[in-house]
Design a protein around this motif. Structure first.
Motif, PDB file in Angstrom:
ATOM      1  N   THR A  29      74.016  10.695  11.582  1.00  0.00           N
ATOM      2  CA  THR A  29      73.459  10.814  10.236  1.00  0.00           C
ATOM      3  C   THR A  29      72.419  11.925  10.182  1.00  0.00           C
ATOM      4  O   THR A  29      72.365  12.697   9.210  1.00  0.00           O
ATOM      5  CB  THR A  29      72.833   9.475   9.800  1.00  0.00           C
ATOM      6  N   HIS A  30      71.603  12.022  11.208  1.00  0.00           N
ATOM      7  CA  HIS A  30      70.624  13.117  11.261  1.00  0.00           C
ATOM      8  C   HIS A  30      71.323  14.476  11.256  1.00  0.00           C
ATOM      9  O   HIS A  30      70.864  15.412  10.585  1.00  0.00           O
ATOM     10  CB  HIS A  30      69.766  12.970  12.519  1.00  0.00           C
ATOM     11  N   LEU A  31      72.424  14.589  11.979  1.00  0.00           N
ATOM     12  CA  LEU A  31      73.132  15.867  12.053  1.00  0.00           C
ATOM     13  C   LEU A  31      73.637  16.320  10.691  1.00  0.00           C
ATOM     14  O   LEU A  31      73.712  17.525  10.417  1.00  0.00           O
ATOM     15  CB  LEU A  31      74.304  15.766  13.033  1.00  0.00           C
ATOM     16  N   GLU A  32      73.985  15.363   9.825  1.00  0.00           N
ATOM     17  CA  GLU A  32      74.424  15.732   8.476  1.00  0.00           C
ATOM     18  C   GLU A  32      73.305  16.405   7.688  1.00  0.00           C
ATOM     19  O   GLU A  32      73.568  17.169   6.749  1.00  0.00           O
ATOM     20  CB  GLU A  32      74.898  14.490   7.717  1.00  0.00           C
ATOM     21  N   LEU A  33      72.061  16.106   8.063  1.00  0.00           N
ATOM     22  CA  LEU A  33      70.913  16.596   7.311  1.00  0.00           C
ATOM     23  C   LEU A  33      70.174  17.723   8.019  1.00  0.00           C
ATOM     24  O   LEU A  33      69.213  18.268   7.478  1.00  0.00           O
ATOM     25  CB  LEU A  33      69.935  15.442   7.055  1.00  0.00           C
ATOM     26  N   SER A  35      70.851  21.269  10.145  1.00  0.00           N
ATOM     27  CA  SER A  35      71.736  22.311  10.673  1.00  0.00           C
ATOM     28  C   SER A  35      71.281  22.785  12.051  1.00  0.00           C
ATOM     29  O   SER A  35      72.107  23.205  12.876  1.00  0.00           O
ATOM     30  CB  SER A  35      71.789  23.500   9.706  1.00  0.00           C
ATOM     31  N   GLU A  36      69.983  22.705  12.313  1.00  0.00           N
ATOM     32  CA  GLU A  36      69.476  23.137  13.618  1.00  0.00           C
ATOM     33  C   GLU A  36      70.052  22.278  14.739  1.00  0.00           C
ATOM     34  O   GLU A  36      70.519  22.794  15.769  1.00  0.00           O
ATOM     35  CB  GLU A  36      67.945  23.058  13.631  1.00  0.00           C
ATOM     36  N   CYS A  37      70.038  20.954  14.549  1.00  0.00           N
ATOM     37  CA  CYS A  37      70.584  20.070  15.578  1.00  0.00           C
ATOM     38  C   CYS A  37      72.107  20.134  15.629  1.00  0.00           C
ATOM     39  O   CYS A  37      72.698  19.914  16.693  1.00  0.00           O
ATOM     40  CB  CYS A  37      70.114  18.629  15.345  1.00  0.00           C
ATOM     41  N   GLN A  38      72.742  20.448  14.508  1.00  0.00           N
ATOM     42  CA  GLN A  38      74.186  20.670  14.526  1.00  0.00           C
ATOM     43  C   GLN A  38      74.518  21.791  15.507  1.00  0.00           C
ATOM     44  O   GLN A  38      75.454  21.687  16.305  1.00  0.00           O
ATOM     45  CB  GLN A  38      74.679  21.040  13.129  1.00  0.00           C
ATOM     46  N   GLN A  39      73.766  22.883  15.440  1.00  0.00           N
ATOM     47  CA  GLN A  39      73.994  24.009  16.336  1.00  0.00           C
ATOM     48  C   GLN A  39      73.745  23.614  17.786  1.00  0.00           C
ATOM     49  O   GLN A  39      74.501  24.009  18.688  1.00  0.00           O
ATOM     50  CB  GLN A  39      73.086  25.175  15.937  1.00  0.00           C
ATOM     51  N   GLN A  40      72.692  22.832  18.008  1.00  0.00           N
ATOM     52  CA  GLN A  40      72.393  22.396  19.372  1.00  0.00           C
ATOM     53  C   GLN A  40      73.544  21.586  19.949  1.00  0.00           C
ATOM     54  O   GLN A  40      73.963  21.788  21.092  1.00  0.00           O
ATOM     55  CB  GLN A  40      71.111  21.541  19.376  1.00  0.00           C
ATOM     56  N   VAL A  41      74.067  20.651  19.166  1.00  0.00           N
ATOM     57  CA  VAL A  41      75.145  19.791  19.656  1.00  0.00           C
ATOM     58  C   VAL A  41      76.413  20.594  19.907  1.00  0.00           C
ATOM     59  O   VAL A  41      77.119  20.365  20.895  1.00  0.00           O
ATOM     60  CB  VAL A  41      75.405  18.633  18.663  1.00  0.00           C
ATOM     61  N   ARG A  42      76.710  21.549  19.031  1.00  0.00           N
ATOM     62  CA  ARG A  42      77.900  22.386  19.252  1.00  0.00           C
ATOM     63  C   ARG A  42      77.792  23.137  20.578  1.00  0.00           C
ATOM     64  O   ARG A  42      78.766  23.246  21.330  1.00  0.00           O
ATOM     65  CB  ARG A  42      78.077  23.367  18.089  1.00  0.00           C
ATOM     66  N   LYS A  43      76.619  23.654  20.864  1.00  0.00           N
ATOM     67  CA  LYS A  43      76.426  24.382  22.123  1.00  0.00           C
ATOM     68  C   LYS A  43      76.526  23.438  23.318  1.00  0.00           C
ATOM     69  O   LYS A  43      77.082  23.802  24.359  1.00  0.00           O
ATOM     70  CB  LYS A  43      75.075  25.088  22.105  1.00  0.00           C
ATOM     71  N   LEU A  44      75.982  22.235  23.170  1.00  0.00           N
ATOM     72  CA  LEU A  44      76.075  21.260  24.254  1.00  0.00           C
ATOM     73  C   LEU A  44      77.523  20.849  24.504  1.00  0.00           C
ATOM     74  O   LEU A  44      77.942  20.662  25.649  1.00  0.00           O
ATOM     75  CB  LEU A  44      75.229  20.029  23.920  1.00  0.00           C
ATOM     76  N   GLU A  45      78.287  20.713  23.430  1.00  0.00           N
ATOM     77  CA  GLU A  45      79.705  20.374  23.580  1.00  0.00           C
ATOM     78  C   GLU A  45      80.473  21.507  24.255  1.00  0.00           C
ATOM     79  O   GLU A  45      81.372  21.256  25.066  1.00  0.00           O
ATOM     80  CB  GLU A  45      80.300  20.043  22.211  1.00  0.00           C
ATOM     81  N   MET A  46      80.128  22.740  23.926  1.00  0.00           N
ATOM     82  CA  MET A  46      80.762  23.876  24.592  1.00  0.00           C
ATOM     83  C   MET A  46      80.407  23.882  26.067  1.00  0.00           C
ATOM     84  O   MET A  46      81.263  24.154  26.928  1.00  0.00           O
ATOM     85  CB  MET A  46      80.306  25.181  23.934  1.00  0.00           C
ATOM     86  N   LEU A  47      79.160  23.549  26.372  1.00  0.00           N
ATOM     87  CA  LEU A  47      78.740  23.477  27.767  1.00  0.00           C
ATOM     88  C   LEU A  47      79.534  22.413  28.508  1.00  0.00           C
ATOM     89  O   LEU A  47      79.983  22.623  29.636  1.00  0.00           O
ATOM     90  CB  LEU A  47      77.244  23.160  27.836  1.00  0.00           C
ATOM     91  N   VAL A 110      74.793   9.012  -0.378  1.00  0.00           N
ATOM     92  CA  VAL A 110      74.861   8.313   0.898  1.00  0.00           C
ATOM     93  C   VAL A 110      75.520   9.231   1.927  1.00  0.00           C
ATOM     94  O   VAL A 110      76.601   9.776   1.677  1.00  0.00           O
ATOM     95  CB  VAL A 110      75.662   7.002   0.774  1.00  0.00           C
ATOM     96  N   PRO A 111      74.908   9.435   3.094  1.00  0.00           N
ATOM     97  CA  PRO A 111      75.534  10.269   4.131  1.00  0.00           C
ATOM     98  C   PRO A 111      76.918   9.733   4.513  1.00  0.00           C
ATOM     99  O   PRO A 111      77.159   8.527   4.513  1.00  0.00           O
ATOM    100  CB  PRO A 111      74.551  10.151   5.308  1.00  0.00           C
ATOM    101  N   LYS A 112      77.819  10.633   4.853  1.00  0.00           N
ATOM    102  CA  LYS A 112      79.195  10.249   5.171  1.00  0.00           C
ATOM    103  C   LYS A 112      79.267   9.245   6.319  1.00  0.00           C
ATOM    104  O   LYS A 112      80.095   8.339   6.310  1.00  0.00           O
ATOM    105  CB  LYS A 112      80.017  11.498   5.516  1.00  0.00           C
ATOM    106  N   GLN A 186      62.897  13.906   4.168  1.00  0.00           N
ATOM    107  CA  GLN A 186      64.339  13.703   4.302  1.00  0.00           C
ATOM    108  C   GLN A 186      64.892  14.460   5.512  1.00  0.00           C
ATOM    109  O   GLN A 186      64.669  15.654   5.671  1.00  0.00           O
ATOM    110  CB  GLN A 186      65.064  14.148   3.043  1.00  0.00           C
ATOM    111  N   GLY A 187      65.634  13.722   6.352  1.00  0.00           N
ATOM    112  CA  GLY A 187      66.243  14.315   7.532  1.00  0.00           C
ATOM    113  C   GLY A 187      65.417  14.194   8.792  1.00  0.00           C
ATOM    114  O   GLY A 187      65.943  14.377   9.898  1.00  0.00           O
ATOM    115  N   ASP A 188      64.126  13.896   8.663  1.00  0.00           N
ATOM    116  CA  ASP A 188      63.272  13.799   9.849  1.00  0.00           C
ATOM    117  C   ASP A 188      63.641  12.572  10.683  1.00  0.00           C
ATOM    118  O   ASP A 188      63.911  11.492  10.157  1.00  0.00           O
ATOM    119  CB  ASP A 188      61.798  13.734   9.455  1.00  0.00           C
ATOM    120  N   PHE A 189      63.619  12.776  11.983  1.00  0.00           N
ATOM    121  CA  PHE A 189      64.014  11.756  12.964  1.00  0.00           C
ATOM    122  C   PHE A 189      62.789  11.380  13.784  1.00  0.00           C
ATOM    123  O   PHE A 189      62.123  12.241  14.359  1.00  0.00           O
ATOM    124  CB  PHE A 189      65.112  12.334  13.865  1.00  0.00           C
ATOM    125  N   ILE A 190      62.482  10.078  13.835  1.00  0.00           N
ATOM    126  CA  ILE A 190      61.294   9.612  14.545  1.00  0.00           C
ATOM    127  C   ILE A 190      61.698   8.552  15.558  1.00  0.00           C
ATOM    128  O   ILE A 190      62.460   7.633  15.241  1.00  0.00           O
ATOM    129  CB  ILE A 190      60.256   9.013  13.568  1.00  0.00           C
TER     130      ILE A 190
END
Length: 241
Positions: A29-33, A35-47, A110-112, A186-190
């Motif tokens: 859900t955080h990733l939907e909100l 884009s910075e963490c979306q990029q991080q996860v894509r790079k981690l998946e490539m790794l 509502v997030p997907k 909105q979007g902040d993760f704690i």
């Protein structure tokens, strides 16, 4: 703009598929909100893909690759943040224009990743009123494990001061709140654990809706609000009640 994110270790576990399901839902859900963490996860998946393609690589080679990768992330993060700031400023200007016309709180998006639990909208959930300003809706309980829930607090109100008897993940879906450590929008993760004690206070401009993942019930610490602790334990699967 999102200012608070999961740790790189948490994102790595998410990309590797090793997080518990409840925690993975919160990250998704955080990733939907964010884009910075979306990029991080894509790079981690490539790794991860590179690692599995070369099954004969030594552990020391992997560690070297990780070190190089994380160093590369740090060099890219600044430029990515600047670009995201520009996009966010433009979005906020549009949001402010729309909000000045009207506020339709029944039209929250509502997030997907949550629509399997919230098919019609937040207002159609079964909300339990914990206090005059604080409501909670349980989305899912893992037997003997974590609770996935929404909290909904009125504008300008606060949640009672409490501690955590386990780990707690919070993701702001709508509105904003603050505590002793900062202001969360909105979007902040704690992430909180048993060492934290705080009193979230919602901003006066709008109510606040948050997604929470609780490994164990929170404990209210006030003289009067302690009477509400049995209610919270009753809703949580970890208590066994």
């Amino acid at each position: 703009m999102t200012h608070y994110h999961p740790s790189i270790e948490t994102l790595t576990d998410y990309a590797a598929g090793s997080l518990p399901l409840a925690h993975s839902l919160c990250i998704s859900t955080h990733l939907e909100l964010c884009s910075e963490c979306q990029q991080q996860v894509r790079k981690l998946e490539m790794l991860g893909s590179e690692f599995f393609e070369d099954t004969k690589s030594e552990d020391r080679q992997l560690n070297s690759l990780k070190d190089s990768f994380f160093a590369h992330l740090e060099t890219e993060s600044h430029s990515a943040t600047l670009a995201e700031q520009a996009k966010e400023e433009k979005r906020q200007m549009l949001d402010q224009t729309n909000e000045s016309k009207a506020l339709d709180w029944d039209a929250y998006k509502v997030p997907k990743s949550l629509r399997q639990f919230i098919p019609k909208g937040y207002d159609d959930l079964k909300w339990s009123r914990i206090s005059p300003s604080f409501k909670m809706a349980t989305l899912c309980n893992e037997e003997g494990g974590a609770q996935i829930a929404l909290t909904r607090i009125k504008a300008g109100s606060h949640m009672p001061t409490h501690t955590h008897t386990g780990d707690e993940l919070t993701l702001v879906l709508e509105g904003a709140f603050s505590d002793e450590s900062g202001v969360y929008r909105q979007g902040d993760f704690i992430s909180r654990d048993s060492s934290h004690k705080h009193q979230p206070i919602v901003t006066k401009d709008a109510e606040c809706i948050c997604l929470t993942v609780l490994d164990a019930p929170v404990e209210f610490t006030g003289w009067f609000t302690r009477l509400l602790n049995p209610i919270l334990r009753r809703h949580h699967p970890h208590s066994g009640l």
